[in-house]
Motif scaffolding. Structure first.
Motif, PDB file in Angstrom:
ATOM      1  N   SER A 144       0.845  -1.191   0.000  1.00  0.00           N
ATOM      2  CA  SER A 144       0.000   0.000   0.000  1.00  0.00           C
ATOM      3  C   SER A 144       0.881   1.242   0.000  1.00  0.00           C
ATOM      4  CB  SER A 144      -0.935   0.006   1.214  1.00  0.00           C
ATOM      5  OG  SER A 144      -0.197  -0.124   2.404  1.00  0.00           O
ATOM      6  N   ASP A 145       0.349   2.322  -0.523  1.00  0.00           N
ATOM      7  CA  ASP A 145       1.119   3.559  -0.639  1.00  0.00           C
ATOM      8  C   ASP A 145       0.990   4.359   0.652  1.00  0.00           C
ATOM      9  OD1 ASP A 145       2.630   5.608  -1.565  1.00  0.00           O
ATOM     10  OD2 ASP A 145       1.188   6.335  -3.051  1.00  0.00           O
ATOM     11  N   ILE A 146       1.614   3.836   1.700  1.00  0.00           N
ATOM     12  CA  ILE A 146       1.567   4.465   3.016  1.00  0.00           C
ATOM     13  C   ILE A 146       2.987   4.558   3.570  1.00  0.00           C
ATOM     14  CG2 ILE A 146       0.717   4.308   5.388  1.00  0.00           C
ATOM     15  CD1 ILE A 146      -1.702   2.802   4.355  1.00  0.00           C
ATOM     16  N   ILE A 147       3.384   5.756   3.977  1.00  0.00           N
ATOM     17  CA  ILE A 147       4.688   5.985   4.599  1.00  0.00           C
ATOM     18  C   ILE A 147       4.447   6.711   5.916  1.00  0.00           C
ATOM     19  CG2 ILE A 147       7.012   6.917   4.329  1.00  0.00           C
ATOM     20  CD1 ILE A 147       6.530   7.060   1.345  1.00  0.00           C
ATOM     21  N   SER A 148       5.049   6.220   6.995  1.00  0.00           N
ATOM     22  CA  SER A 148       4.859   6.790   8.327  1.00  0.00           C
ATOM     23  C   SER A 148       6.185   7.298   8.865  1.00  0.00           C
ATOM     24  CB  SER A 148       4.266   5.744   9.279  1.00  0.00           C
ATOM     25  OG  SER A 148       3.086   5.170   8.733  1.00  0.00           O
ATOM     26  N   PHE A 149       6.140   8.445   9.537  1.00  0.00           N
ATOM     27  CA  PHE A 149       7.326   9.087  10.092  1.00  0.00           C
ATOM     28  C   PHE A 149       7.125   9.255  11.593  1.00  0.00           C
ATOM     29  CE2 PHE A 149       6.567  10.370   5.761  1.00  0.00           C
ATOM     30  CZ  PHE A 149       7.809  10.292   5.143  1.00  0.00           C
ATOM     31  N   TYR A 150       8.079   8.761  12.379  1.00  0.00           N
ATOM     32  CA  TYR A 150       7.951   8.762  13.834  1.00  0.00           C
ATOM     33  C   TYR A 150       9.081   9.564  14.481  1.00  0.00           C
ATOM     34  CZ  TYR A 150       4.771   4.790  13.148  1.00  0.00           C
ATOM     35  OH  TYR A 150       3.748   3.970  12.741  1.00  0.00           O
ATOM     36  N   LYS A 151       8.746  10.196  15.603  1.00  0.00           N
ATOM     37  CA  LYS A 151       9.744  10.775  16.488  1.00  0.00           C
ATOM     38  C   LYS A 151       9.923   9.832  17.675  1.00  0.00           C
ATOM     39  CE  LYS A 151       8.718  15.610  15.385  1.00  0.00           C
ATOM     40  NZ  LYS A 151       8.250  16.915  15.937  1.00  0.00           N
ATOM     41  N   VAL A 152      11.161   9.692  18.128  1.00  0.00           N
ATOM     42  CA  VAL A 152      11.460   8.839  19.269  1.00  0.00           C
ATOM     43  C   VAL A 152      11.843   9.726  20.445  1.00  0.00           C
ATOM     44  CG1 VAL A 152      12.815   6.898  20.124  1.00  0.00           C
ATOM     45  CG2 VAL A 152      12.299   7.068  17.675  1.00  0.00           C
ATOM     46  N   PRO A 154      13.254  10.649  24.316  1.00  0.00           N
ATOM     47  CA  PRO A 154      14.461  10.170  25.010  1.00  0.00           C
ATOM     48  C   PRO A 154      14.260   8.864  25.779  1.00  0.00           C
ATOM     49  CG  PRO A 154      14.238  12.540  25.268  1.00  0.00           C
ATOM     50  CD  PRO A 154      12.979  12.064  24.606  1.00  0.00           C
ATOM     51  N   ASP A 155      13.021   8.589  26.240  1.00  0.00           N
ATOM     52  CA  ASP A 155      12.780   7.348  26.974  1.00  0.00           C
ATOM     53  C   ASP A 155      12.323   6.209  26.076  1.00  0.00           C
ATOM     54  OD1 ASP A 155      10.337   8.374  26.354  1.00  0.00           O
ATOM     55  OD2 ASP A 155       9.473   8.202  28.362  1.00  0.00           O
ATOM     56  N   GLY A 156      12.419   6.395  24.738  1.00  0.00           N
ATOM     57  CA  GLY A 156      12.138   5.311  23.814  1.00  0.00           C
ATOM     58  C   GLY A 156      10.707   5.205  23.346  1.00  0.00           C
ATOM     59  N   GLU A 157       9.880   6.213  23.589  1.00  0.00           N
ATOM     60  CA  GLU A 157       8.501   6.206  23.100  1.00  0.00           C
ATOM     61  C   GLU A 157       8.470   6.638  21.638  1.00  0.00           C
ATOM     62  OE1 GLU A 157       5.601   5.501  24.625  1.00  0.00           O
ATOM     63  OE2 GLU A 157       6.437   4.988  26.589  1.00  0.00           O
ATOM     64  N   LEU A 158       7.621   5.984  20.832  1.00  0.00           N
ATOM     65  CA  LEU A 158       7.444   6.352  19.432  1.00  0.00           C
ATOM     66  C   LEU A 158       6.184   7.185  19.282  1.00  0.00           C
ATOM     67  CD1 LEU A 158       9.669   4.250  18.669  1.00  0.00           C
ATOM     68  CD2 LEU A 158       8.286   3.741  16.654  1.00  0.00           C
ATOM     69  N   GLN A 159       6.308   8.347  18.639  1.00  0.00           N
ATOM     70  CA  GLN A 159       5.178   9.221  18.390  1.00  0.00           C
ATOM     71  C   GLN A 159       5.061   9.457  16.891  1.00  0.00           C
ATOM     72  OE1 GLN A 159       6.072  12.735  20.673  1.00  0.00           O
ATOM     73  NE2 GLN A 159       5.594  11.750  22.634  1.00  0.00           N
ATOM     74  N   LEU A 160       3.867   9.223  16.332  1.00  0.00           N
ATOM     75  CA  LEU A 160       3.645   9.432  14.909  1.00  0.00           C
ATOM     76  C   LEU A 160       3.681  10.922  14.614  1.00  0.00           C
ATOM     77  CD1 LEU A 160       2.967   8.099  12.177  1.00  0.00           C
ATOM     78  CD2 LEU A 160       0.547   8.411  12.746  1.00  0.00           C
ATOM     79  N   ALA A 161       4.671  11.351  13.816  1.00  0.00           N
ATOM     80  CA  ALA A 161       4.818  12.761  13.481  1.00  0.00           C
ATOM     81  C   ALA A 161       4.079  13.127  12.209  1.00  0.00           C
ATOM     82  CB  ALA A 161       6.307  13.113  13.337  1.00  0.00           C
ATOM     83  N   SER A 162       4.065  12.205  11.232  1.00  0.00           N
ATOM     84  CA  SER A 162       3.414  12.480   9.956  1.00  0.00           C
ATOM     85  C   SER A 162       3.173  11.160   9.242  1.00  0.00           C
ATOM     86  CB  SER A 162       4.296  13.387   9.087  1.00  0.00           C
ATOM     87  OG  SER A 162       3.708  13.607   7.827  1.00  0.00           O
ATOM     88  N   GLU A 163       2.139  11.124   8.401  1.00  0.00           N
ATOM     89  CA  GLU A 163       1.852   9.914   7.645  1.00  0.00           C
ATOM     90  C   GLU A 163       1.275  10.288   6.288  1.00  0.00           C
ATOM     91  OE1 GLU A 163       0.578   5.658   9.082  1.00  0.00           O
ATOM     92  OE2 GLU A 163      -1.190   6.964   9.069  1.00  0.00           O
ATOM     93  N   ASN A 164       1.867   9.722   5.235  1.00  0.00           N
ATOM     94  CA  ASN A 164       1.387   9.930   3.870  1.00  0.00           C
ATOM     95  C   ASN A 164       0.595   8.702   3.439  1.00  0.00           C
ATOM     96  OD1 ASN A 164       2.954  12.210   4.065  1.00  0.00           O
ATOM     97  ND2 ASN A 164       4.534  11.530   2.650  1.00  0.00           N
ATOM     98  N   ILE A 165      -0.689   8.888   3.136  1.00  0.00           N
ATOM     99  CA  ILE A 165      -1.546   7.792   2.699  1.00  0.00           C
ATOM    100  C   ILE A 165      -2.005   8.071   1.273  1.00  0.00           C
ATOM    101  CG2 ILE A 165      -3.653   6.472   3.131  1.00  0.00           C
ATOM    102  CD1 ILE A 165      -3.459   7.253   6.052  1.00  0.00           C
ATOM    103  N   GLY A 166      -1.471   7.263   0.328  1.00  0.00           N
ATOM    104  CA  GLY A 166      -1.841   7.427  -1.073  1.00  0.00           C
ATOM    105  C   GLY A 166      -2.884   6.430  -1.525  1.00  0.00           C
ATOM    106  N   SER A 167      -2.767   5.183  -1.069  1.00  0.00           N
ATOM    107  CA  SER A 167      -3.723   4.151  -1.453  1.00  0.00           C
ATOM    108  C   SER A 167      -3.629   2.986  -0.479  1.00  0.00           C
ATOM    109  CB  SER A 167      -3.453   3.662  -2.880  1.00  0.00           C
ATOM    110  OG  SER A 167      -2.209   3.000  -2.953  1.00  0.00           O
ATOM    111  N   ASN A 224       9.260  15.523   7.957  1.00  0.00           N
ATOM    112  CA  ASN A 224       7.883  15.992   8.070  1.00  0.00           C
ATOM    113  C   ASN A 224       6.983  15.362   7.011  1.00  0.00           C
ATOM    114  OD1 ASN A 224       8.284  17.838  10.289  1.00  0.00           O
ATOM    115  ND2 ASN A 224       9.320  19.212   8.839  1.00  0.00           N
ATOM    116  N   GLY A 225       7.555  14.443   6.204  1.00  0.00           N
ATOM    117  CA  GLY A 225       6.771  13.757   5.198  1.00  0.00           C
ATOM    118  C   GLY A 225       6.654  14.475   3.874  1.00  0.00           C
TER     119      GLY A 225
END
Length: 264
Positions: A144-152, A154-167, A224-225
């Motif tokens: 699928s045409d989906i790309i996700s960008f995460y920030k980590v 300092p304590d190792g938590e992943l936060q979704l910063a941006s996501e491109n959804i094409g299909s 930032n995607g």
């Protein structure tokens, strides 16, 4: 010409690797990797002076989870992707224990949300990359045409910063089987502190067969995607790695046999 007795199987020695993924280099002579079949995360150190190789096996995983990739992030933690019922990614501690699930498995509608998570996690499978500092991570999906960008954090938590959804993927909700005419999207991904490099196919298996999993197009995104640049290569490649200074792309091309190439 008959065997009296056999011991073991080829490729089953104590330090052999059966299906290694997630290669992550730390220096010219040190890298780590995840072995899917052995369910083991290891480090390998080469000594050019003594022509020796040493192994350090850090942890093995719970048999109830199938990790496809495990990559180190900041805080002595790891991020993993694989076949999971409830989450898209997992955060692991330094011993491979699950600390937290990250995000829901994608779904285009309510009907798809009701499909087994194990089926959807296989359909929405992709490749991950972590920048050298371990503070940012990206995932690009294969079907699928989906790309996700995460920030980590300092304590190792992943936060979704941006996501491109094409299909979304085209597949059977009952079996999870993909349509042969559906395009293959993102084959591989590499990351630096500035950019995320995504190898994009757009070919389908019915027409291109195994060449659907090769490509000569690399899309370059910022964290930032935003699409920054599109690179067109003169040969098809399957795997790639970008140098930390964003000046060189190393790749595996098929000419027709696999060969290591580089692009400035």
């Amino acid at each position: 010409n008959k065997n009296w007795m056999d011991f073991g199987n080829r490729g089953q020695g104590p330090d052999d690797f059966l299906l290694p993924t997630s290669l992550k280099g730390y220096s010219d002579n040190h890298f780590s990797l995840w072995d899917i079949n052995r369910k083991r995360y290891s480090s390998v150190v080469f000594s050019l002076e003594t022509s020796s190789v040493s192994f350090d096996h850090h942890f093995t995983s719970d048999d109830s989870f199938l990790h496809y990739e495990i990559l180190p992030i900041t805080g002595n933690h790891f991020v993993s992707s694989g076949i999971y019922e409830n989450y898209r990614l997992l955060v692991l501690d330094e011993m491979g224990n699950i600390m937290k699930g990250v995000g829901k498995i994608p779904a285009r509608d309510v009907r798809e949300e009701n499909i087994s998570g194990n089926i959807r996690s296989e359909v929405y499978r992709g490749k991950m990359a972590v920048c050298p500092s371990g503070k940012k991570a990206g995932q690009a999906l294969l079907r699928s045409d989906i790309i996700s960008f995460y920030k980590v954090t300092p304590d190792g938590e992943l936060q979704l910063a941006s996501e491109n959804i094409g299909s979304y993927p085209v597949y059977s909700y009952e079996t999870g089987a993909m349509e042969l005419t559906a395009p293959i999207h993102h084959i591989d991904v590499s990351a630096t502190e500035k950019y995320v490099y995504v190898l994009y196919s757009g070919r389908n298996y019915k027409k291109f067969k195994d060449k659907a999993f090769l490509s000569n197009r690399i899309d370059v995104y910022d964290w930032n995607g935003r699409l920054i640049k599109r690179l067109n290569l003169d040969v098809d490649i399957k795997l790639m790695c970008v140098s930390e200074d964003d000046k060189t792309i190393y790749a595996i091309a098929y000419l027709p046999d696999p060969v290591l190439v580089l692009f400035e």
